[in-house]
Design an enzyme around this catalytic site. Structure first.
Site, mmCIF file in Angstrom:
data_model
loop_
_atom_site.group_PDB
_atom_site.id
_atom_site.type_symbol
_atom_site.label_atom_id
_atom_site.label_comp_id
_atom_site.label_asym_id
_atom_site.label_seq_id
_atom_site.Cartn_x
_atom_site.Cartn_y
_atom_site.Cartn_z
ATOM 1 C CB SER A 143 42.943 -80.842 -44.926
ATOM 2 O OG SER A 143 43.487 -81.571 -46.017
ATOM 3 C CE1 TYR B 75 39.788 -77.423 -48.347
ATOM 4 C CE2 TYR B 75 41.931 -78.494 -48.293
ATOM 5 C CZ TYR B 75 40.576 -78.527 -48.042
ATOM 6 O OH TYR B 75 40.009 -79.649 -47.489
HETATM 7 P P1 NAD Z 1 31.347 -81.734 -49.021
HETATM 8 O O1 NAD Z 1 31.452 -80.691 -50.081
HETATM 9 O O2 NAD Z 1 30.795 -83.085 -49.348
HETATM 10 O O3 NAD Z 1 30.499 -81.170 -47.777
HETATM 11 C C1 NAD Z 1 30.660 -79.864 -47.291
HETATM 12 C C2 NAD Z 1 29.332 -79.377 -46.732
HETATM 13 O O4 NAD Z 1 29.547 -78.069 -46.198
HETATM 14 C C3 NAD Z 1 28.233 -79.245 -47.795
HETATM 15 O O5 NAD Z 1 27.036 -79.834 -47.325
HETATM 16 C C4 NAD Z 1 28.080 -77.731 -47.968
HETATM 17 O O6 NAD Z 1 26.757 -77.332 -48.312
HETATM 18 C C5 NAD Z 1 28.487 -77.231 -46.596
HETATM 19 N N1 NAD Z 1 28.940 -75.844 -46.616
HETATM 20 C C6 NAD Z 1 29.727 -75.233 -47.545
HETATM 21 N N2 NAD Z 1 29.893 -73.937 -47.228
HETATM 22 C C7 NAD Z 1 29.218 -73.736 -46.064
HETATM 23 C C8 NAD Z 1 29.007 -72.595 -45.240
HETATM 24 N N3 NAD Z 1 29.522 -71.402 -45.553
HETATM 25 N N4 NAD Z 1 28.260 -72.743 -44.123
HETATM 26 C C9 NAD Z 1 27.715 -73.944 -43.810
HETATM 27 N N5 NAD Z 1 27.856 -75.047 -44.550
HETATM 28 C C10 NAD Z 1 28.607 -74.931 -45.673
HETATM 29 O O7 NAD Z 1 32.819 -81.849 -48.427
HETATM 30 P P2 NAD Z 1 33.531 -82.952 -47.487
HETATM 31 O O8 NAD Z 1 34.492 -83.699 -48.305
HETATM 32 O O9 NAD Z 1 32.556 -83.681 -46.663
HETATM 33 O O10 NAD Z 1 34.381 -81.946 -46.580
HETATM 34 C C11 NAD Z 1 34.053 -81.654 -45.239
HETATM 35 C C12 NAD Z 1 35.266 -81.048 -44.589
HETATM 36 O O11 NAD Z 1 36.370 -81.964 -44.698
HETATM 37 C C13 NAD Z 1 35.746 -79.746 -45.218
HETATM 38 O O12 NAD Z 1 36.171 -78.856 -44.211
HETATM 39 C C14 NAD Z 1 36.911 -80.180 -46.085
HETATM 40 O O13 NAD Z 1 37.820 -79.141 -46.309
HETATM 41 C C15 NAD Z 1 37.495 -81.284 -45.228
HETATM 42 N N6 NAD Z 1 38.356 -82.269 -45.926
HETATM 43 C C16 NAD Z 1 37.889 -83.011 -46.972
HETATM 44 C C17 NAD Z 1 38.740 -83.932 -47.592
HETATM 45 C C18 NAD Z 1 38.287 -84.749 -48.781
HETATM 46 O O14 NAD Z 1 39.127 -85.417 -49.408
HETATM 47 N N7 NAD Z 1 37.003 -84.744 -49.118
HETATM 48 C C19 NAD Z 1 40.042 -84.105 -47.119
HETATM 49 C C20 NAD Z 1 40.480 -83.357 -46.059
HETATM 50 C C21 NAD Z 1 39.619 -82.431 -45.460
#
Ligand code: NAD
Length: 257
Positions: free
Chosen positions: A143, A157
């Site tokens: 991130s 985080y």
């Molecule tokens: P999201 O919550 O939409 O999707 C995350 C998915 O991971 C969900 O389907 C959930 O069921 C699954 N998950 C959660 N815990 C799990 C586990 N223990 N084992 C397997 N699957 C699991 O989130 P997103 O925004 O798509 O985020 C995806 C990645 O991107 C994450 O690592 C998040 O930290 C990172 N990220 C997101 C953002 C943002 O602004 N959304 C920014 C930077 C980084």
């Protein structure tokens, strides 16, 4: 197609970045193993890929559990014969994650177990499979907060994502001569559920956007485009990077009005 005859495994593929990336990898010809802890969205994602002409299957996996990570990799090899692309993307952002004094140990441990140990376990079980396939690409979701401090802290985080950068760099060095590339992908703030649950008023959203030079949140689809690039041979000389796709947030000191 940029990923014809390739097999990709995407964790957290039931929603957000993972879902959009699974769709994009599939559009480019990859066979996709959809892994998620949540069965219903995971099954639905795999069905959606098949409905749009792709080849996909779902495996339930909690990435913080070694046996689940071993099973998801085995599913790729048993179903499609090999694994070439591993996208360790699953992550959580806990609502009670705060500064050092206010964050419970349990919240810290859970966040580390999913966000950092989950990436470690994916690599632990995925690297031998990529080696058996003759090489491949690992993409680990970090991130923008891994490279910037925030005054609205999410210490667990942030620390977990910093760990993902360090782990990815070292694995990239270790496995470069085996044709296994490892990159950390650093999305900026996105208009996804994970972030919008915190930024639940227009005032809070605008407060965050002050820091983004582009003046908008990113879309999961824009991260998926970077995933396809890092997965494909177009990025054949790219390894060990902290690949920022962030609307310029990490470049800015002061953003335009
Ligand atoms: P999201 O919550 O939409 O999707 C995350 C998915 O991971 C969900 O389907 C959930 O069921 C699954 N998950 C959660 N815990 C799990 C586990 N223990 N084992 C397997 N699957 C699991 O989130 P997103 O925004 O798509 O985020 C995806 C990645 O991107 C994450 O690592 C998040 O930290 C990172 N990220 C997101 C953002 C943002 O602004 N959304 C920014 C930077 C980084």
């Amino acid at each position: 197609m940029r990923l014809a005859d390739r097999v990709a495994l995407v964790t957290g593929a039931g929603s957000g970045i993972g879902l959009e990336s699974a769709l994009a990898l599939s559009r480019e010809g990859a066979k996709v193993v959809v892994a998620d802890i949540a069965e219903e969205p995971g099954e639905a994602a795999a069905a959606r890929l098949r409905d749009t002409g792709g080849d996909a299957c779902f495996v339930r996996a909690d990435v913080s559990k070694g046996e689940d990570c071993a099973r998801m990799v085995a599913t790729a090899e048993e179903t499609y014969g090999a694994l070439h692309v591993l996208f360790n993307n699953a992550g959580i952002s806990h609502i009670d994650d705060s500064g050092a004094e206010d964050t419970d140990e349990a919240v810290f441990d859970l966040t580390m177990n999913v966000n950092l140990k989950g990436v470690f376990l994916g690599c632990k079980h995925g690297i031998p499979a990529l080696r058996r396939a003759g090489g491949g690409s690992i993409i680990n979701t970090a991130s923008f907060v891994a490279v910037l401090g925030a005054a609205t802290p999410q210490l667990a985080y942030t620390a977990s994502k910093g760990g993902v950068l360090a782990l990815s760099r070292e694995l990239a060095v270790l496995h470069a001569r085996e044709g296994i590339r490892v990159n950390a992908l650093c999305p900026g703030p996105l208009r996804t559920e994970l972030l919008m649950k915190y930024l639940d008023t227009e005032a809070k959203r605008q407060r965050r956007l002050v820091h983004v030079p582009m003046g908008r949140f990113g879309e999961a689809r824009e991260i998926a485009d970077a995933v396809v690039y890092l997965a494909s041979s177009e990025s054949s000389f790219v390894t060990g990077t902290s690949f920022l796709v962030d609307g310029g947030i990490t470049a800015a000191y002061v953003t335009p009005e």
